[in-house]
Every structure is written in C-alpha cells, then in structure tokens.
Design a protein around this motif. Sequence first.
Motif, PDB file in Angstrom:
ATOM      1  N   HIS A 267       0.836  -1.197   0.000  1.00 40.27           N
ATOM      2  CA  HIS A 267       0.000   0.000   0.000  1.00 40.27           C
ATOM      3  C   HIS A 267       0.870   1.246   0.000  1.00 40.27           C
ATOM      4  CE1 HIS A 267      -3.743   2.199   0.558  1.00 40.27           C
ATOM      5  NE2 HIS A 267      -3.125   2.937   1.453  1.00 40.27           N
ATOM      6  N   TRP A 268       0.516   2.181  -0.896  1.00 36.55           N
ATOM      7  CA  TRP A 268       1.168   3.488  -0.951  1.00 36.55           C
ATOM      8  C   TRP A 268       0.155   4.569  -0.595  1.00 36.55           C
ATOM      9  CZ3 TRP A 268       1.925  -0.458  -4.312  1.00 36.55           C
ATOM     10  CH2 TRP A 268       3.248  -0.851  -4.585  1.00 36.55           C
TER      11      TRP A 268
ATOM     12  N   THR B 257      -3.254   0.271  -3.695  1.00 33.11           N
ATOM     13  CA  THR B 257      -2.909  -1.051  -3.183  1.00 33.11           C
ATOM     14  C   THR B 257      -2.526  -1.961  -4.341  1.00 33.11           C
ATOM     15  OG1 THR B 257      -4.407  -0.828  -1.291  1.00 33.11           O
ATOM     16  CG2 THR B 257      -3.723  -3.058  -1.884  1.00 33.11           C
TER      17      THR B 257
ATOM     18  N   VAL C 203      11.248  -4.205   0.097  1.00 34.60           N
ATOM     19  CA  VAL C 203      11.066  -3.780   1.484  1.00 34.60           C
ATOM     20  C   VAL C 203      12.410  -3.513   2.149  1.00 34.60           C
ATOM     21  CG1 VAL C 203      10.272  -4.513   3.767  1.00 34.60           C
ATOM     22  CG2 VAL C 203       8.849  -4.938   1.755  1.00 34.60           C
TER      23      VAL C 203
ATOM     24  N   GLU D 241      13.869   0.156   3.479  1.00 35.06           N
ATOM     25  CA  GLU D 241      14.338   0.342   4.858  1.00 35.06           C
ATOM     26  C   GLU D 241      15.795   0.806   4.871  1.00 35.06           C
ATOM     27  OE1 GLU D 241      11.474  -2.896   7.179  1.00 35.06           O
ATOM     28  OE2 GLU D 241      13.465  -3.517   6.480  1.00 35.06           O
TER      29      GLU D 241
ATOM     30  N   ARG E  59       3.814   7.192   2.691  1.00 34.71           N
ATOM     31  CA  ARG E  59       4.012   5.951   3.434  1.00 34.71           C
ATOM     32  C   ARG E  59       3.890   4.751   2.515  1.00 34.71           C
ATOM     33  NH1 ARG E  59       1.038   9.154   6.504  1.00 34.71           N
ATOM     34  NH2 ARG E  59      -0.946   8.283   5.789  1.00 34.71           N
TER      35      ARG E  59
ATOM     36  N   THR F 249       3.492   0.548   3.041  1.00 36.25           N
ATOM     37  CA  THR F 249       3.284  -0.533   4.010  1.00 36.25           C
ATOM     38  C   THR F 249       3.050  -1.845   3.270  1.00 36.25           C
ATOM     39  OG1 THR F 249       0.901  -0.089   4.122  1.00 36.25           O
ATOM     40  CG2 THR F 249       2.289   1.010   5.746  1.00 36.25           C
TER      41      THR F 249
ATOM     42  N   ALA G 238       1.391  -5.855   3.903  1.00 36.80           N
ATOM     43  CA  ALA G 238       0.724  -6.903   4.670  1.00 36.80           C
ATOM     44  C   ALA G 238       0.999  -8.210   3.944  1.00 36.80           C
ATOM     45  CB  ALA G 238      -0.772  -6.630   4.775  1.00 36.80           C
TER      46      ALA G 238
ATOM     47  N   ARG H 223       5.633  -4.995  12.065  1.00 34.73           N
ATOM     48  CA  ARG H 223       4.879  -4.251  11.059  1.00 34.73           C
ATOM     49  C   ARG H 223       5.863  -3.679  10.038  1.00 34.73           C
ATOM     50  NH1 ARG H 223       3.011   1.174  10.465  1.00 34.73           N
ATOM     51  NH2 ARG H 223       1.055   1.275   9.298  1.00 34.73           N
ATOM     52  N   THR H 224       5.570  -3.876   8.789  1.00 36.29           N
ATOM     53  CA  THR H 224       6.455  -3.407   7.727  1.00 36.29           C
ATOM     54  C   THR H 224       5.902  -2.104   7.173  1.00 36.29           C
ATOM     55  OG1 THR H 224       7.040  -5.687   7.171  1.00 36.29           O
ATOM     56  CG2 THR H 224       7.519  -3.988   5.530  1.00 36.29           C
ATOM     57  N   ALA H 225       6.545  -0.997   7.507  1.00 31.26           N
ATOM     58  CA  ALA H 225       6.107   0.323   7.051  1.00 31.26           C
ATOM     59  C   ALA H 225       7.321   1.238   6.955  1.00 31.26           C
ATOM     60  CB  ALA H 225       5.081   0.918   8.015  1.00 31.26           C
TER      61      ALA H 225
ATOM     62  N   GLU I  24       8.332   5.409   5.866  1.00 30.21           N
ATOM     63  CA  GLU I  24       7.810   6.742   5.577  1.00 30.21           C
ATOM     64  C   GLU I  24       8.920   7.663   5.083  1.00 30.21           C
ATOM     65  OE1 GLU I  24       5.567   8.504   8.698  1.00 30.21           O
ATOM     66  OE2 GLU I  24       4.336   6.722   9.072  1.00 30.21           O
TER      67      GLU I  24
END
Length: 395
Positions: free
Chosen positions: A111-112, A183, A199, A203, A248, A250, A252, A267-269, A271
């Motif tokens: 999700h963006w 999404t 991901v 990070e 952001r 994220t 799931a 939680r994978t997020a 920003e």
Amino acid sequence: MTLPHGPLRPAPGEPPQTGPLPDPAAVDPAVLAVLLARHGWVRRGGPSARYGRWTPPEGTDPGVSLLVPAGDGFDDAVDLLADAVTALSRSASPSARAILLALAVPGDELHWHRDPAGPHGAATPGTAPWDETERLRRAARAMLAAGAKAGRTRAAYFGARLDSWAGDFLDRVLVVADGPGLTAHSPAPEGRAAITTLVRALEALRDAVDYRRVSGGAEAFENAVQSGVSRELVDAVQDLVRGATASRFTVAWSAAAGTPGGFGDRRTAVEFSPGDLPALAEAAELLERLEPAVAVTLVGLVVRLKRADPAGPGSVRLRVLGGAEVEEVKVRLPDAAYRLAAEAHLAGTPVRISGRLERRGGFRRLTRPSGPEPCGLEDAERERLLKTLGEGREA
C-alpha cells in the motif's frame, strides 16, 4: 491480470461495485479470519471449535456479522463461507472490498499513501484527484520494477537493463486505487523475491537518508546498494514525496503464504517526507556515477541504420538477442563496419559486436565497438534467437 469469478454485488440502493468475487469453495476459512482481524473486524463469541462470529470495525456497518467456520472440514463450511462472501460484497464497511480482493487475488498486499500538501491535507491548488492517483501509480510501478530488478541482481543504476524481466513481473501484479491510496496485490510466494528485496531496500534507503541528514556523510547510500537500493528506486521515492507532506509504504504479507523468513511479526512500514528530498537527490546522482560501463560482446539483429554521408560513418540500432540484459542498443560505426551491418540487415543475419555498454543514456549505447561480424549460427540456435526476437516484439 485475469480476475476470477463475478462482480461484487451491491446492497439495495447502493451504487454497483466492480471487482472480483471469490469462489466460496476456494476460500480458506483460516485465511479469511486472518484478513478480517487484519482489517479491524472483531471476533465475538461462538463455539471456538466450530465457528466464529465477526463484526466490522465499530461504526462502519452496524448490524452486519459474518459466521466463519473454524475449518473447511465441516458439512456447512462452504455454505457459511458463501454467506460471508455475499455479506462482504454488500457491506458498507470500507475494509470489505479490500478483504474480498485479498481473497480473490491472493498475495502480498502493498500500500502506498500520500498526504497531499495544502490546508488539512487538501490537494495542492491546480491538481485534481486523478493527478494524485496517477502519481501514485507511476511511483508504485517504478518501485515494483526496481524491486524486481534488484531481486535478480544488485546494481546502483540499472537503466534499461532487465526491463523485460521487470515488465514480466509487473504483468502479474494487480494494482487497485483505494481512496487516497493505492494497493497492489503481488503473487506470493512466487513474487516474494521482488517484494522482500523492495522492502529491505526501502528500509536501507530510509536509514541512509537519516544517516546523511545527521552525519553529513553519503557513504551509506553506496553501502545500501547491497540491500537493493538503486537510482531507479530513489527516483520513485522522490516522485512519491514531491508535492506531499508525507508518504508511506506498508506491506501486509499474504495470509495464505505466511510471513517470509527474516521479517518476523513486525509491522512493515516505511515513511518519507519532503525534508528527505535533498538527500534523495544527492543519492540519485551518486548511485548513477557509481555504476561503471560494462564490457560486452553482443549478438543482435540490425533493425535500423542511419547516416548523413553515403561514404561516412553511421548509426546502427541492434535488437539484442544475447550478451546483455537490454532490448536494444545504438552504436556508431565507421564506413566499412556500417556497410557490413547494412549487408547483415538485408540478409537478416545476426551479427556479433563487442564494446562498452555505457551508463549514459541508460545502458542503451555501445561505445568503442569492435566488429560487427556476421554470426555463423546453427539452424537451431538461429531459430531460438529469432523466436526470442519475436517474443520481445509482441511484449
């Protein structure tokens, strides 16, 4: 991407919804329960060994509840799941559509979201809602492509290299506008290499930007290449951030495939904000400079020739059949070499040529050429290469 089953059915008086409706017989009750919990639905009472009753987040759709069996071994399991799918398709809860999509198109959910600049998060004057959606789509597509390329090999700057590989991956991803966000449903586990790399790269980029802003050192960007950071990824993040107060990303993980190794239950997020833009711009320039030219020997078909002087040098475009992970390259040849290329073009014969694939122009230009020379290919090899050419043109 082909979507299964029929459209979502609207409740009486509601506008019709479009999208896939999953086959109840193919729904895993455990996966449905995980998705309901993920989206804030609450399990209330019911014999835990047989079924659970789920209600939507408070205030989103009063009076609605789903009866979900604890497993698919009960005689009434399919009937209960059919009722649950129908209730979700008619629910006014904003999460219902997302749950149905996750069931119909199983995979990891990315999700963006952008917080537009302006008072109270309003869009910047002169922009329209579809402009925001288009920016999200462009940035999301670029991020996914960068993740797919880095999932195969690491590079500070890819340019046109691995474009076909990334395109094949993007064709398997379903992207859905979701209110102010976007999404994407990526196939799992077959698409996991691209997503886990993306991901970890985001990070690592977040950490490198923080290090640059605090210490003033840019070496963290170079180190982050091993985590999948590239010029293309940095450009995509810049596109996502510009004109927003924050952005952001994220993830799931697929409830059916489970969490990939090394990520645990965290939680994978990630920003980013406009304050990161100066460091991101510096990173983009640095990463492109880091990537060296590549010495290659290509096999390709001459698809275009051009020169101003009939007796002088000219430019040739080759459709690459092997030797480099790009689709086409341009090369400037002296008169004699140009004539050989023209003869090969007229005969439909592949040529072999060596040189340096330069990063300028996205690794689409060959410099310091040696050759070309016609390839004496076996019939089977020639047929394979020509088939590769045909598939590339269709794509």
